[in-house]
Scaffold this active site. Structure first.
Site, short mmCIF file in Angstrom:
data_model
loop_
_atom_site.label_atom_id
_atom_site.label_comp_id
_atom_site.label_asym_id
_atom_site.label_seq_id
_atom_site.Cartn_x
_atom_site.Cartn_y
_atom_site.Cartn_z
NE ARG A 71 18.61 2.85 8.38
CZ ARG A 71 18.44 3.83 7.48
NH1 ARG A 71 18.15 3.52 6.22
NH2 ARG A 71 18.55 5.08 7.85
CG ASN B 190 12.17 6.59 7.61
OD1 ASN B 190 13.15 6.14 8.22
ND2 ASN B 190 10.96 6.67 8.13
CG HIS C 77 25.20 0.54 12.02
ND1 HIS C 77 25.43 1.84 12.40
CD2 HIS C 77 23.88 0.48 11.70
CE1 HIS C 77 24.30 2.54 12.32
NE2 HIS C 77 23.34 1.73 11.90
CG HIS D 54 14.31 3.51 10.59
ND1 HIS D 54 14.60 4.52 9.72
CD2 HIS D 54 15.47 3.23 11.25
CE1 HIS D 54 15.88 4.85 9.83
NE2 HIS D 54 16.43 4.07 10.74
C1 HEM Z 1 22.23 4.15 17.30
C2 HEM Z 1 21.68 4.97 16.45
C3 HEM Z 1 21.63 4.73 14.99
C4 HEM Z 1 21.89 5.66 14.02
C5 HEM Z 1 22.28 7.11 14.25
C6 HEM Z 1 21.77 5.00 12.75
C7 HEM Z 1 21.93 5.62 11.53
C8 HEM Z 1 22.01 4.96 10.32
C9 HEM Z 1 22.31 5.60 9.06
C10 HEM Z 1 22.55 7.09 8.85
C11 HEM Z 1 22.34 4.64 8.12
C12 HEM Z 1 22.65 4.84 6.64
C13 HEM Z 1 21.39 5.32 5.95
C14 HEM Z 1 21.64 5.90 4.58
O1 HEM Z 1 22.62 6.62 4.40
O2 HEM Z 1 20.81 5.67 3.68
C15 HEM Z 1 22.05 3.39 8.76
C16 HEM Z 1 21.99 2.17 8.13
C17 HEM Z 1 21.64 1.00 8.75
N1 HEM Z 1 21.23 0.86 10.06
FE1 HEM Z 1 21.37 2.25 11.52
N2 HEM Z 1 21.43 3.69 12.95
C18 HEM Z 1 21.32 3.48 14.30
C19 HEM Z 1 20.95 2.31 14.91
C20 HEM Z 1 20.61 1.15 14.25
C21 HEM Z 1 20.00 -0.02 14.86
C22 HEM Z 1 19.59 -0.10 16.31
C23 HEM Z 1 19.87 -0.95 13.88
C24 HEM Z 1 19.30 -2.35 13.96
C25 HEM Z 1 19.39 -3.10 15.03
C26 HEM Z 1 20.39 -0.37 12.66
C27 HEM Z 1 20.48 -1.02 11.45
C28 HEM Z 1 20.96 -0.45 10.29
C29 HEM Z 1 21.25 -1.22 9.09
C30 HEM Z 1 21.15 -2.73 8.96
C31 HEM Z 1 21.66 -0.30 8.11
C32 HEM Z 1 22.01 -0.61 6.65
C33 HEM Z 1 20.73 -0.61 5.82
C34 HEM Z 1 20.91 -0.94 4.35
O3 HEM Z 1 22.02 -1.23 3.88
O4 HEM Z 1 19.87 -0.89 3.65
N3 HEM Z 1 20.80 0.91 12.91
N4 HEM Z 1 21.84 3.61 10.11
#
Ligand code: HEM
Ligand SMILES: *[C@@H]1O[C@H](CO)[C@@H](O)[C@H](O)[C@H]1NC(C)=O
Ligand SMILES: *[C@@H]1O[C@H](CO)[C@@H](O)[C@H](O)[C@H]1NC(C)=O
Ligand SMILES: *[C@@H]1O[C@H](CO)[C@@H](O)[C@H](O)[C@H]1NC(C)=O
Length: 320
Positions: free
Chosen positions: A61, A93, A193, A65
Site C-alpha cells: 500500500r 494516510n 485488497h 500511496h
Molecule cells: C481503488 C481504490 C482504492 C481505495 C478506495 C482503497 C482504499 C483502502 C482503504 C480505505 C484501506 C484501509 C485503510 C484503513 O482503514 O486504515 C485500504 C487498505 C489497503 N489497500 Fe487500498 N484502496 C484502493 C486501491 C488499492 C491499490 C491499487 C492497492 C495496491 C495495489 C491497495 C492496497 C491496499 C492494501 C494492501 C491495504 C491493506 C494495508 C494494511 O493492512 O496495512 N489499495 N485501501
C-alpha cells in the site's frame, strides 16, 4: 458552477501531466552500481513478512500511496517537521499507513551493503511492494528502477489524489484515468485488497447502511468488531484470506462480501465491464497474476524523477 469546473479542469491537468512524464526506468539499473541491492531489500522484506504477514500488505500500500500523489517519488516517506508538512497526516494516510520502520531498516542496510548511498527511497518502495506480493504467494515481475526522491511533498495532493473508500464506480474510474490508468488497471490493482486489513472507520457507513449489497452473515460478523459508535481502529480483513495473495478478493465481490464501499462498486451484478473483469480474474488466477504484475509496473512508472531531478535521500524520512 463555472468556477468549479475551471478548478476541476486545472486539477485534472495537473494529475494528467504527472502521469505523462514518461519514465526512463530500467530493470537492471542497480546491477553495476550495487549488485546486492535487490537481494538486500528482498531479505529484509521476507524477514518482516515472516514476523508479521500483514507487513506485506502495508508495504504494498505504501508504494500505491506514493505513486498516486505526484508520481512515485518517495514523497510519502517524509516526516512532518515544525516547518514542513508532508503526506503522512493526509486524510488517506493518517493512523493508517504503516511499514516506515521496515523502509528505514532497508535504507540503512543498503547504505552499508552498497558502501554508498545509491538506492533511492522511491525504488525501495517499488521493490519492497513486489517482494511483499511474492512473499505472500503472489506473482513476481521485473520492477523498473532508477527513480529519484522528491525534495517536496504535498498534503493537499495526498488528500485529493488517492481514491476514498466511499467513492462510487464513476469516481474510482475517473481517478484512475486521471493517473493514466485504465478500467482493467483499476480492477486488477484493486485486487491488492486480497491482502491486509481495514479500520472500522473506513467501512462503517457501508456496514450500517448498505444492507442490500453486503452479505448478511458477513455483516453480522463485522458488526461484532465494528460497532456503530466507537472502535474506529478495530481491524477487519479486506478479504477472507488476507495473508495470501489469491483470487478470494474477487470471489468475495461476487458474493457481496466486498468490505469497502469502493470494493463492492467494482461488482454490482449488472453485467458491466467491471463485473466481467471481476469474474474473469476470479476464474483465471494466472491472468490475475500476469495482469497484476503488468499494472504494478505501469503504476510504478507514473511521474518518476530521473536524471538531474530530485535526489537520493540518505534518510527516507527527510530531504538531504
Ligand atoms: C481503488 C481504490 C482504492 C481505495 C478506495 C482503497 C482504499 C483502502 C482503504 C480505505 C484501506 C484501509 C485503510 C484503513 O482503514 O486504515 C485500504 C487498505 C489497503 N489497500 Fe487500498 N484502496 C484502493 C486501491 C488499492 C491499490 C491499487 C492497492 C495496491 C495495489 C491497495 C492496497 C491496499 C492494501 C494492501 C491495504 C491493506 C494495508 C494494511 O493492512 O496495512 N489499495 N485501501
Ligand atoms: C488534508 O486533510 C486533513 C484531514 O482531513 C486536514 O486536516 C488537512 O487540513 C488537509 N490538508 C490540506 C492541505 O488540504
Ligand atoms: C458518484 O458520486 C458523484 C459525487 O458524489 C456523484 O455526482 C455522481 O452522481 C455519482 N455517480 C453515480 C453513478 O452514482
Ligand atoms: C448512514 O448514512 C447516513 C446518510 O448518508 C449517514 O448520515 C450515517 O452516518 C450513516 N451511518 C453510519 C453508521 O455511518
Amino acid at each position: 458552477m463555472a468556477r468549479f469546473s475551471f478548478l476541476f479542469a486545472c486539477f485534472m491537468v495537473i494529475l494528467a501531466s504527472t502521469s505523462l512524464a514518461k519514465a526512463q526506468l530500467q530493470p537492471y539499473y542497480y546491477e553495476k552500481i550495487c549488485p546486492k541491492a535487490l537481494a538486500t531489500i528482498q531479505k529484509i522484506v521476507y524477514e518482516a513478512v515472516s514476523q508479521e504477514p500483514r507487513m506485506g500488505a502495508s508495504l504494498l500500500r505504501l508504494h500505491f500511496h506514493d505513486c498516486f500523489v505526484n508520481g512515485c517519488d518517495g514523497s510519502v516517506l517524509l516526516d512532518d517537521t515544525p516547518t514542513f508538512t508532508g503526506e503522512k497526516n493526509a486524510a488517506p494516510n493518517q493512523n493508517s499507513l504503516r511499514g516506515f520502520e521496515v523502509v528505514d531498516r532497508i535504507k540503512d542496510a543498503l547504505i552499508s551493503e552498497c558502501k554508498d548511498n545509491v538506492v533511492s527511497c522511491a525504488d525501495i518502495l517499488a521493490v519492497a511492494a513486489r517482494d511483499s506480493v511474492v512473499a505472500l504467494g503472489g506473482p513476481s515481475y521485473k520492477v523498473l528502477l532508477g527513480r529519484h526522491d522528491a525534495r517536496t511533498a504535498s498534503q493537499a495532493a495526498a488528500n485529493n489524489s488517492i481514491p476514498t473508500p466511499t467513492s462510487n464506480f464513476t469516481q474510482l474510474l475517473s481517478n484512475f484515468q486521471a493517473h493514466g490508468l485504465s478500467l482493467r488497471d483499476l480492477v486488477v490493482l484493486s485486487g491488492g485488497h486480497t491482502l491486509g486489513f481495514s479500520r472500522c472507520t473506513s467501512f462503517r457507513s457501508r456496514l450500517y447502511n448498505e444492507t442490500c449489497t453486503l452479505e448478511t452473515s458477513l455483516a453480522v460478523k463485522l458488526k461484532s468488531n465494528c460497532p456503530i459508535n466507537g472502535g474506529d481502529n478495530n481491524l477487519s480483513p479486506l478479504d477472507q484470506t488476507s495473508h495470501s495473495f489469491d483470487t478470494d478478493y474477487f470471489e468475495g465481490l461476487i458474493q457481496k462480501k466486498g468490505l469497502l464501499h469502493s470494493d463492492q462498486e467494482l461488482f454490482k451484478g449488472d453485467g458491466s465491464g467491471a463485473d466481467s473483469l471481476v469474474k474473469y480474474y476470479n476464474s483465471n488466477p494466472v491472468a490475475f497474476w500476469n495482469d497484476f504484475g503488468s499494472s504494478m509496473i505501469k503504476m510504478g512508472e507514473m511521474g518518476p524523477l530521473t536524471g538531474t531531478q530530485g535526489e537520493i535521500r540518505k534518510n527516507c524520512r527527510r530531504i538531504n
